[in-house]
Design a protein around this motif. Structure first.
Motif, PDB file in Angstrom:
ATOM      1  N   ASN A 210     -25.750  -7.667  -9.417  1.00 19.36           N
ATOM      2  CA  ASN A 210     -25.618  -8.718  -8.408  1.00 19.36           C
ATOM      3  C   ASN A 210     -24.159  -8.749  -7.975  1.00 19.36           C
ATOM      4  OD1 ASN A 210     -25.382 -11.102  -6.938  1.00 19.36           O
ATOM      5  ND2 ASN A 210     -26.841 -12.208  -8.224  1.00 19.36           N
ATOM      6  N   GLU A 213     -21.717 -11.530  -8.543  1.00 21.58           N
ATOM      7  CA  GLU A 213     -21.238 -11.683  -9.921  1.00 21.58           C
ATOM      8  C   GLU A 213     -20.810 -10.330 -10.488  1.00 21.58           C
ATOM      9  OE1 GLU A 213     -24.606 -13.315 -11.854  1.00 21.58           O
ATOM     10  OE2 GLU A 213     -24.643 -15.153 -10.654  1.00 21.58           O
ATOM     11  N   ARG A 364     -43.934 -16.193 -22.999  1.00 22.52           N
ATOM     12  CA  ARG A 364     -42.554 -16.278 -23.471  1.00 22.52           C
ATOM     13  C   ARG A 364     -42.388 -17.369 -24.519  1.00 22.52           C
ATOM     14  NH1 ARG A 364     -39.500 -18.856 -18.175  1.00 22.52           N
ATOM     15  NH2 ARG A 364     -41.161 -20.306 -17.599  1.00 22.52           N
ATOM     16  N   GLY A 421     -40.097  -9.736 -19.289  1.00 20.65           N
ATOM     17  CA  GLY A 421     -38.823  -9.655 -19.990  1.00 20.65           C
ATOM     18  C   GLY A 421     -39.077  -9.300 -21.443  1.00 20.65           C
ATOM     19  N   TYR A 423     -37.509  -9.938 -25.732  1.00 18.65           N
ATOM     20  CA  TYR A 423     -36.630 -10.594 -26.698  1.00 18.65           C
ATOM     21  C   TYR A 423     -36.244  -9.585 -27.770  1.00 18.65           C
ATOM     22  CZ  TYR A 423     -38.235 -15.124 -24.824  1.00 18.65           C
ATOM     23  OH  TYR A 423     -38.520 -16.197 -24.013  1.00 18.65           O
ATOM     24  N   SER A 449     -31.046 -11.507 -28.402  1.00 18.99           N
ATOM     25  CA  SER A 449     -30.972 -11.323 -26.952  1.00 18.99           C
ATOM     26  C   SER A 449     -32.278 -11.804 -26.350  1.00 18.99           C
ATOM     27  CB  SER A 449     -30.734  -9.845 -26.613  1.00 18.99           C
ATOM     28  OG  SER A 449     -30.802  -9.623 -25.232  1.00 18.99           O
ATOM     29  N   LEU A 450     -32.189 -12.461 -25.206  1.00 17.38           N
ATOM     30  CA  LEU A 450     -33.389 -12.952 -24.537  1.00 17.38           C
ATOM     31  C   LEU A 450     -33.178 -12.887 -23.030  1.00 17.38           C
ATOM     32  CD1 LEU A 450     -33.515 -16.852 -24.658  1.00 17.38           C
ATOM     33  CD2 LEU A 450     -31.518 -15.549 -25.350  1.00 17.38           C
ATOM     34  N   PRO A 451     -34.249 -12.905 -22.242  1.00 13.47           N
ATOM     35  CA  PRO A 451     -34.100 -12.798 -20.788  1.00 13.47           C
ATOM     36  C   PRO A 451     -33.392 -14.020 -20.216  1.00 13.47           C
ATOM     37  CG  PRO A 451     -36.374 -12.383 -21.491  1.00 13.47           C
ATOM     38  CD  PRO A 451     -35.659 -12.964 -22.653  1.00 13.47           C
ATOM     39  N   GLU A 452     -32.376 -13.768 -19.371  1.00 13.58           N
ATOM     40  CA  GLU A 452     -31.766 -14.888 -18.653  1.00 13.58           C
ATOM     41  C   GLU A 452     -32.788 -15.493 -17.695  1.00 13.58           C
ATOM     42  OE1 GLU A 452     -28.160 -13.774 -16.760  1.00 13.58           O
ATOM     43  OE2 GLU A 452     -27.206 -13.116 -18.622  1.00 13.58           O
ATOM     44  N   GLU A 453     -33.602 -14.627 -17.109  1.00 13.03           N
ATOM     45  CA  GLU A 453     -34.730 -15.061 -16.292  1.00 13.03           C
ATOM     46  C   GLU A 453     -35.791 -13.967 -16.330  1.00 13.03           C
ATOM     47  OE1 GLU A 453     -34.183 -15.170 -12.020  1.00 13.03           O
ATOM     48  OE2 GLU A 453     -32.316 -14.042 -12.224  1.00 13.03           O
ATOM     49  N   GLN A 462     -31.965  -3.425 -20.063  1.00 15.86           N
ATOM     50  CA  GLN A 462     -30.751  -4.059 -20.564  1.00 15.86           C
ATOM     51  C   GLN A 462     -30.055  -3.109 -21.520  1.00 15.86           C
ATOM     52  OE1 GLN A 462     -31.352  -7.868 -22.430  1.00 15.86           O
ATOM     53  NE2 GLN A 462     -29.174  -8.202 -22.803  1.00 15.86           N
ATOM     54  N   SER A 478     -44.037 -14.001 -18.498  1.00 15.60           N
ATOM     55  CA  SER A 478     -43.459 -15.349 -18.499  1.00 15.60           C
ATOM     56  C   SER A 478     -44.464 -16.405 -18.942  1.00 15.60           C
ATOM     57  CB  SER A 478     -42.916 -15.694 -17.111  1.00 15.60           C
ATOM     58  OG  SER A 478     -43.962 -15.688 -16.154  1.00 15.60           O
TER      59      SER A 478
END
Length: 645
Positions: A210, A213, A364, A421, A423, A449-453, A462, A478
């Motif tokens: 992105n 960012e 999730r 996603g 985990y 570690s987990l999905p930010e979204e 990742q 989700s």
């Protein structure tokens, strides 16, 4: 620009085990039949009719009196591909598939990668039968797509969809047709992301940045990417593909084709070169074709970089690039690209899985109550080790995890992809019963570690930095109860990876369990020694029972084991991992079965006739050199020579 992923055409068994939509079509057999009968191929599975174009809005864009014609009917000297032509020669047609074309143009910058997708030896002269074949990476497997060369044209004979600036070149138009067949129709190419096509062209792992960012070392990332085996694309902010005042198109995909650092007013200026898939409409700001900023450069730099052509290609500063583009997409064929490990050997492990309502679609992790179902998701055990040459370093290990979901409809844009996603948990102890970890484990454990979204994309990936040890990966949707199939890929220097609930002996080493009659010593040995040397390999091979082969026990010399290790030791560590041994064992079992099948008199030796039959049965030593006097030895063939030398 939609996030919907591509789907396929019609008919054969899918590599994931579910129904696929591609027919089984033997390109060579179909071509030979057409040549024998003196006819041109017509593909009944993707016919030259409107239904292959679509059934919705695209039909309203078509010109009146649309026709389907073959390239020899459109040009007096049609060519499939020309290495002498300028690489970025394709232009988008009526289909809104800028994402596909931006990825394709990135592919043309790497001839070796392009030739994997587009067999470049096809032509309209030698053995021409109106049939062409292309290859796409589809969920863990390269699949061929066969098409005829009937292309949609308007009344004037101009191609309606993708065309080339060289009017006699047709590889781009034919590749687009093959991809449309894979996805369901031309209309199914209307929406998509550059990352989708990158994955289908290479099987690589895509990283999306992105730009709002973007990391501070973005220029360094771009520099490594442009000098490595990578494909790079980008996308503007969502919109309706209208041309803005600055010349950019909103909701549009572009190809990043070059970067360059220049000196301007005694300061460095970082420039990015892009191409619009339309083949026209360019940036109008600083460093555009008509910008006066070019006069600030030395004459030498200006001559080298500046071109004033309305060809869709333009330069802009990195600052403007970050301001006006939303996403940068890098497809990595070397997973260490972003971790400063370029050139290092990585291994990849692929596992297939499925989320099924009521059993494995747990959704999730939301709360303690939600964890009643979260533990039901597929669970994968990951063991990570440092390579031998890195054991003196205290840095964590770089691990790249990629989760790809399979589309749920043969037309890629008929159903939205699920939001997915994964985990990651650290395992403090091993569970010897190889059953799924219970709900209680997740009540007490916090994910590392987990999905930010959760993203509605075909692939999410990742890069993780992990200390050597054992981890748990839990891929999920989700929401609970959502069904789909997926593949989970892990890339690292050294690792072992399998699904809990089916032990590693059943998944990775099924052949060993079958042939070694449940011999546990081997597995315990690898638990103590994640990597083995030639002497340890010799000990293991000579101790394992080779049951069911009705022959004498093979004995491996130290020299033979050193030769085997040299052949399979991809990262030159001088040792062999558990994954590398798995591949070795599979090949040894295969060749032993072939040997004893043809040793009809049980003499323990093969005469010349038996040896020739065994080689044919094993499918080896088939690659003749160009002069027909020698052969190219592939890895299994060299291994066989070591075994019986």
């Amino acid at each position: 620009m939609s996030l919907w992923p591509p789907w396929r055409g019609r008919g054969e068994k899918d590599p994931m085990g579910g129904p696929s939509q591609l027919p089984k079509q033997d390109y060579e057999a179909l071509q030979e039949r057409c040549l024998r009968n003196g006819c041109l191929f017509e593909d009944s599975s993707f016919p030259a009719i409107l239904s292959s174009i679509g059934s919705g809005s695209l039909l309203r864009k078509l010109p009146p009196r649309l026709q389907w014609k073959r390239p020899p009917e459109l040009h007096s000297n049609p060519q499939f591909y020309s290495a002498n032509a300028r690489r970025l020669d394709l232009c988008q047609g009526l289909v809104g598939d800028c994402w596909f074309l931006a990825a394709l143009q990135a592919l043309t910058l790497h001839q070796d990668i392009l030739s994997r997708v587009v067999p470049l030896n096809q032509s309209f002269t030698k053995n021409y039968a109106g049939i062409f074949q292309f290859w796409f990476w589809h969920f863990g497997k390269w699949v061929p797509v066969v098409i005829d060369d009937l292309l949609p044209v308007d009344e004037a004979g101009q191609l309606v969809f993708v065309s080339s600036t060289y009017k006699n070149l047709f590889w781009g138009a034919l590749l687009e047709k093959a991809y449309a067949k894979l996805c369901g129709s031309y209309e199914d190419l209307q929406r998509g992301q550059v990352s989708d096509a990158f994955l289908d062209f290479t099987g690589g792992v895509t990283t999306t940045i992105n730009l709002a960012e973007a990391p501070g070392n973005l220029w360094d990332i771009l520099t490594r990417a442009t000098y490595s085996k990578t494909l790079i694309g980008c996308q503007t902010y969502l919109g309706s593909e209208r041309v803005l005042e600055n010349g950019l198109v909103d909701g549009h995909a572009y190809t990043v084709i070059r970067i360059w650092k220049v000196t301007c007013k005694r300061k460095p200026e970082y420039l990015v070169k892009l191409r619009n898939p339309w083949g026209k409409v360019e940036w109008r700001g600083d460093w555009s074709d008509s910008s006066s900023t070019w006069d600030l450069l030395s004459p030498k730099e200006k001559i080298m970089l500046w071109r004033k052509d309305n060809d869709g290609e333009f330069w802009m500063t990195l600052k403007d690039f970050k301001a006006h583009f939303k996403l940068l997409v890098i497809c990595k064929l070397t997973p260490g690209l972003l971790s400063h490990e370029v050139g290092q050997k990585w291994s990849c492990t692929v596992q297939e899985g499925r989320w099924e309502k009521g059993t494995t679609a747990g959704g999730r992790m939301k709360s303690h109550q939600a964890r009643d179902t979260f533990w039901k998701n597929p669970q994968f055990l990951l063991s990570v080790w440092r390579p031998k040459e890195s054991r003196t370093l205290l840095m964590p290990c770089s691990v790249l995890v990629s989760l790809i979901q399979k589309p749920r409809h043969r037309h890629r844009n008929r159903k939205l992809p699920l939001a997915i996603g994964f985990y990651l948990f650290r395992m403090s102890q091993l569970f010897g019963d190889q059953r799924k970890l219970p709900r209680e484990f997740f009540l007490k454990s916090h994910p590392l570690s987990l999905p930010e979204e959760f993203l509605r994309e075909k692939e999410v990936s990742q890069e993780l930095w992990l200390e050597p040890g054992t981890y748990l990966i839990v891929p999920c949707t989700s929401e609970a109860g959502q069904e789909s199939e997926f593949i989970l890929r892990v890339f690292s220097r050294k690792h072992f990876f399998h699904e809990i609930g089916s032990s590693p002996k059943a998944v990775f080493f099924k052949e060993i369990v079958d042939q070694a009659e449940g011999h546990e010593k081997f597995f315990k040995y690898f638990e103590r020694n994640p990597e083995i040397n030639a002497a340890e390999l010799q000990k293991i091979l000579n101790q394992l029972p080779w049951s069911g082969l009705e022959g004498t026990h093979p004995l491996f010399s130290l020299d033979a084991c050193q030769g085997i290790l040299a052949l399979l030791d991809l990262n030159a560590s001088g040792t062999m991992s558990i994954q590398e041994f798995r591949d070795l064992w599979k090949q040894l079992i295969h060749y032993q079965v072939v040997f004893h099948k043809h040793d009809s008199d049980r003499s323990g030796c093969l005469n010349w006739g038996q040896l020739r039959a065994a080689m044919k049965s094993a499918g080896i030593f088939q690659n003749l050199t160009q002069d027909g006097k020698g052969i190219y030895l592939q890895k299994p063939e060299w291994l066989l020579m070591i075994m019986y030398s």
